[in-house]
Design an enzyme around this catalytic site. Structure first.
Site, PDB file in Angstrom:
ATOM      1  N   THR A  53       0.751  -1.173   0.042  1.00 10.95           N
ATOM      2  CA  THR A  53      -0.154   0.044  -0.093  1.00 10.95           C
ATOM      3  C   THR A  53       0.959   1.283   0.013  1.00 10.95           C
ATOM      4  OG1 THR A  53       0.148   0.058   2.265  1.00 10.95           O
ATOM      5  CG2 THR A  53      -1.907  -1.221   1.307  1.00 10.95           C
ATOM      6  N   GLU A  84      -5.650  -3.177  -2.259  1.00 12.42           N
ATOM      7  CA  GLU A  84      -6.169  -4.359  -1.496  1.00 12.42           C
ATOM      8  C   GLU A  84      -7.437  -4.978  -2.252  1.00 12.42           C
ATOM      9  OE1 GLU A  84      -5.505  -1.592  -0.066  1.00 12.42           O
ATOM     10  OE2 GLU A  84      -4.906  -1.791   1.818  1.00 12.42           O
ATOM     11  N   LYS A 143     -13.963  16.383  11.510  1.00 11.38           N
ATOM     12  CA  LYS A 143     -15.368  16.279  12.417  1.00 11.38           C
ATOM     13  C   LYS A 143     -15.509  17.307  13.118  1.00 11.38           C
ATOM     14  CE  LYS A 143     -13.428  12.017  11.516  1.00 11.38           C
ATOM     15  NZ  LYS A 143     -12.123  11.719  10.862  1.00 11.38           N
ATOM     16  N   TRP A 175     -20.059  15.810  10.309  1.00 11.64           N
ATOM     17  CA  TRP A 175     -18.920  15.167   9.416  1.00 11.64           C
ATOM     18  C   TRP A 175     -18.919  16.504   8.239  1.00 11.64           C
ATOM     19  CZ3 TRP A 175     -19.235   9.239   8.953  1.00 11.64           C
ATOM     20  CH2 TRP A 175     -18.856   8.820  10.170  1.00 11.64           C
TER      21      TRP A 175
END
Lengths: 535, 535
Positions: A183, A327, A437, A442
């Site tokens: 990754t 992934e 946040k 949000w």
């Protein structure tokens, strides 16, 4: 006894291009501007020579063979030759620091590295840090070995010269490892993902679909996405057996060279991150468009709406959003319109399709869950963690790291925050770590960036969260103005409010920068921005 | 530990349509002319009710559930519900004689039969012959049970009414049987081919490819090919998860109704045998074309060149040849043009692509062998037996019959005689049994038919071999003239000689018929012609 027990390994696909597409071309624009071209017949002969060379090096079955290389024909040969011999192709991210490279080479236990000549200095730095201790072979992807402090380097062309160009297919178990990619490691150390023969063959077949990249024998495909990252979205494993002409731009991105190459080779499908398509839009405009291009695949991050509109309006080119991760092999969803939208105007298609991350490919299942783990309705309102599963989705990281990203009931937690629409399209609101946040609510940094980048004076914009005593976090906007333009916070706040953002969501602070920094795979690097402004 | 262990079974695909394409339609034109339409959301609810109904009938895992049905939505529900419960879908060919149906129902050991109301009389004849001895349930695909001599028939709608419309996915091994289809049996008894979950899922994913049927979420697909034969070329298993709108014409073919349906539902892709496209061409012409149709898939037999040219010239519709058999799931190769042919004119594309059986799909391998079993070069000259292998190719027939068609080295002998071109396209010269062996040389009946059908006065033509004392066999041509036209042997011989046939190849005998008889799946029935003229 019913259907043949044919394993899903690279040998099922490798013979296709030379047998059924012997004259179809693979074209590489080299960093020095020269263009290399050959046919799939020659590609296959050389790949089989490389298979013999890997055997001759004495590498054991399952050994990791790393590449440190740009996109190009020798890299394509390695893509097929390494797994066809039962070894594992580890594509190293050449944007990593020498320290991180040393870490992943050691972690993967690489036995050989195939490196482009201009990347040997980087490999030398890895060597200085003791990062090549387990590596027994360094092969430079060229005719001869340049001056280097590295020991025992051999040249690729010398290595394969004279070897037989036919190699007997091996009986490889479909669940054995084929490749390894780490990754990009925007949080913590890079983690390794093992692709199997089965997952890669399934992905290769699925990716050619009309619902996926839509690549067939009539196409000419250019993956701008690097072959060192998530298998260049799988393009090399799909385009080769499906007989599409492949075009590679080797070396770091030069917008003029890329667009010239696309025009000269008459590319029909290209794939890259949004920042690429931002960078080359003016070049395409200067040429008056690219009439042979059918569609651009755009993923890795959500493209700003203004970009989608510009490509549609000025060039007649659909930007098709792709969503996936290292992934997920990586294709998980793509944003194609549905049958009942045939008569819709482009504006409506942009709203309902092109600004969304797509419809999951058959084989991939998605679930959006709240913090308690309950599945949320796909109602265009409920926002939650995106989870995926399927036969080309990782079930673990190499060495068992990051186990918390895999649920007990068999799903992978993507780390993306998403909303599903009732008609099945998924919208990525943000990376969980990039979401702001504020006061218990949000704010999507991606939504805000997309809106700000619609302003004519803004070249690029990125929004990050900064700590706030009262609200926990507040949005900070980093803006790179277009040359000759200026941008003010007031102008941005007015624009955001006019486009529907609530007052409490508006950023309180602006930082004007020359350009937004990029990660190793070309996305906006918010970690770097946070490190710079997070105070 | 690397990639998820997700089995390739129907559950991997079943949830897609209701979740991501809930509003996309499935449209069925019923035999009485009414049109039934519903959405994938409703399809999935009813399919899950049927799953519960199958459980309630007490059928065991692995039990065969047969269908004797036209194309339509209830048949589609059975396509998914039967395998999702771990049972095996046996699609009965409704063109078989009662004797043959009795044979295959007994051979397959069918436990239940789902039959269309208008096919109950046929099933009664099977019953009279004792052919339903092992069948415990007969379900008529309708609201109520019509008058019938069959015992204990229940109505589909009564069977599923009130049952829960959600069914928990089962963990089905991917190598377990999913379906069963018998070959059309033009030589000897029909033989059974078992499809597995794995082979069907792989085929479903491969079939959506740009290189295969090219079906995506933007499409509206009409399989004219029957769902009782080779899974309607796999259309129902591909179109459903990929979210294409599906359109079915239920009942026997009515050219006007078919073309009207294609126009009304704005079909983009349709699939059928050449005789279908011959039968409907005048209807399409009367409408001035079908502008929304992207391509027609044409397989089961080689389409005459004149047909390909007519569709191209008059309607602008590409006829894409498809090659496959019951034993190959069935898609094995499709004739799409390559990238370097982009600038070719249509005449040249017809020669190089559309008159050929295609390029093998990735996953399918082909070999052409001489009588001694040696692989022949793909040189456009060497003619031999076509063999195929791959993960969706049968490795045996049910009960081990016809074992000679499977080689020791893992290939299936197709019974077709083929020639490969250097650029990878395969051309089917003939079925081995239809090839005319004259004086030690071979004459392709398909080539000769294709040439004769280019004559304006010829509606249909079929060539068969008749025994000959001197030459072993000689060609006999059966011709159905267009209404009001006459055809003579002299005219045909002149035309064939002018188009390149050698003198010794020309037919010595003509039989004028009203129409060429058809097999149960709509191909020219040469067995019937031989029985009539073979003396």
């Amino acid at each position: 006894m019913a259907m043949m027990e044919t394993p899903l390994n690279t040998w099922l696909l490798f013979g296709h291009a030379p047998r059924y597409f012997p004259d179809t071309e693979v074209v590489t624009r080299l960093p020095d501007g020269r263009v290399h071209r050959y046919t799939y017949a020659e590609f296959a002969r050389r790949a089989q020579q490389l298979m013999h060379a890997l055997d001759a090096l004495g590498l054991a079955p399952g050994d990791r063979v790393a590449t440190l290389a740009w996109n190009g024909y020798r890299h394509l040969e390695a893509y097929w030759a390494v797994p066809c011999t039962g070894r594992v192709l580890h594509t190293l991210n050449l944007r990593l620091s020498p320290e991180d490279l040393a870490y992943v080479i050691g972690h993967a236990d690489d036995r050989a590295v195939l490196a482009d000549p201009d990347l040997l200095p980087l490999l030398e730095k890895v060597h200085e840090r003791g990062g090549l201790a387990g590596v027994r072979h360094i092969v430079v992807l060229g005719d001869k070995v340049p001056d280097t402090a590295l020991p025992g380097v051999v040249a690729y062309e010398e290595l394969i010269a004279g070897l037989p160009d036919a190699y007997a297919p091996r009986d490889i178990d479909e669940r054995s490892p084929l490749g390894l990619c780490y990754t990009s490691g925007t949080t913590g150390r890079p983690k390794g993902v093992i692709y199997t023969h089965r997952s890669t063959v399934l992905h290769a077949i699925a990716a050619s679909s009309q619902a996926a990249m839509s690549i067939g024998p009539g196409d000419c495909v250019l993956p701008v996405v690097p072959m060192f990252h998530a298998n260049a979205w799988g393009v090399p494993y799909t385009a080769t057996p499906y007989g599409a002409k492949q075009v590679f731009l080797s070396g770091s991105l030069d917008p003029a060279a890329l667009v010239e190459l696309m025009a000269a080779e008459r590319v029909t499908v290209a794939a890259g991150v949004p920042t690429i398509w931002m960078a080359v839009a003016d070049e395409i405009a200067a040429r008056g468009g690219l009439p042979e291009l059918r569609h651009l695949l755009c993923g890795g991050a959500r493209p700003p709406r203004a970009l989608i509109e510009r490509y549609r309006r000025d060039f007649g080119i659909p930007l098709v959003q792709v969503w996936g991760m290292t992934e997920t092999s990586p294709l998980a969803s793509l944003a194609w319109p549905k049958e009942h939208m045939r008569d819709w105007d482009e504006e409506r298609i942009t709203d309902a399709v092109r600004t969304r991350a797509g419809l999951p490919l058959p084989g991939v299942q998605m679930d959006i869950r709240d913090e308690a783990g309950n599945s949320l309705d796909w109602d265009s309102i409920s926002m939650g963690d995106l989870l995926v599963r399927g036969p080309w989705i990782a079930d673990s990281y190499l060495g068992g790291e990051g186990a918390a990203q895999f649920t007990e009931d068999g799903w992978f937690r993507t780390g993306d925050i998403a909303v599903g629409s009732p008609d099945g399209y998924v919208v990525i609101a943000d990376r969980a770590k990039d979401l702001i946040k504020s006061g218990g609510e949000w704010i999507s940094s991606v939504d805000m960036e997309s809106a700000v980048m619609a302003l004519p004076e803004v070249a690029e914009a990125a929004v990050i969260a900064v700590p706030d005593d009262k609200w926990q976090e507040r949005p900070l906007i980093c803006v790179a103005p277009r040359p000759g333009s200026t941008v003010t916070l007031a102008r941005i706040r007015d624009h955001l409010e006019a486009t529907g953002f609530a007052r409490w969501q508006l950023p309180d602070r602006i930082e004007v920068v020359e350009a937004i920094p990029r990660t190793g795979v070309g996305k906006f690097d918010k970690k770097a921005l946070r490190a710079r402004f997070d105070s």
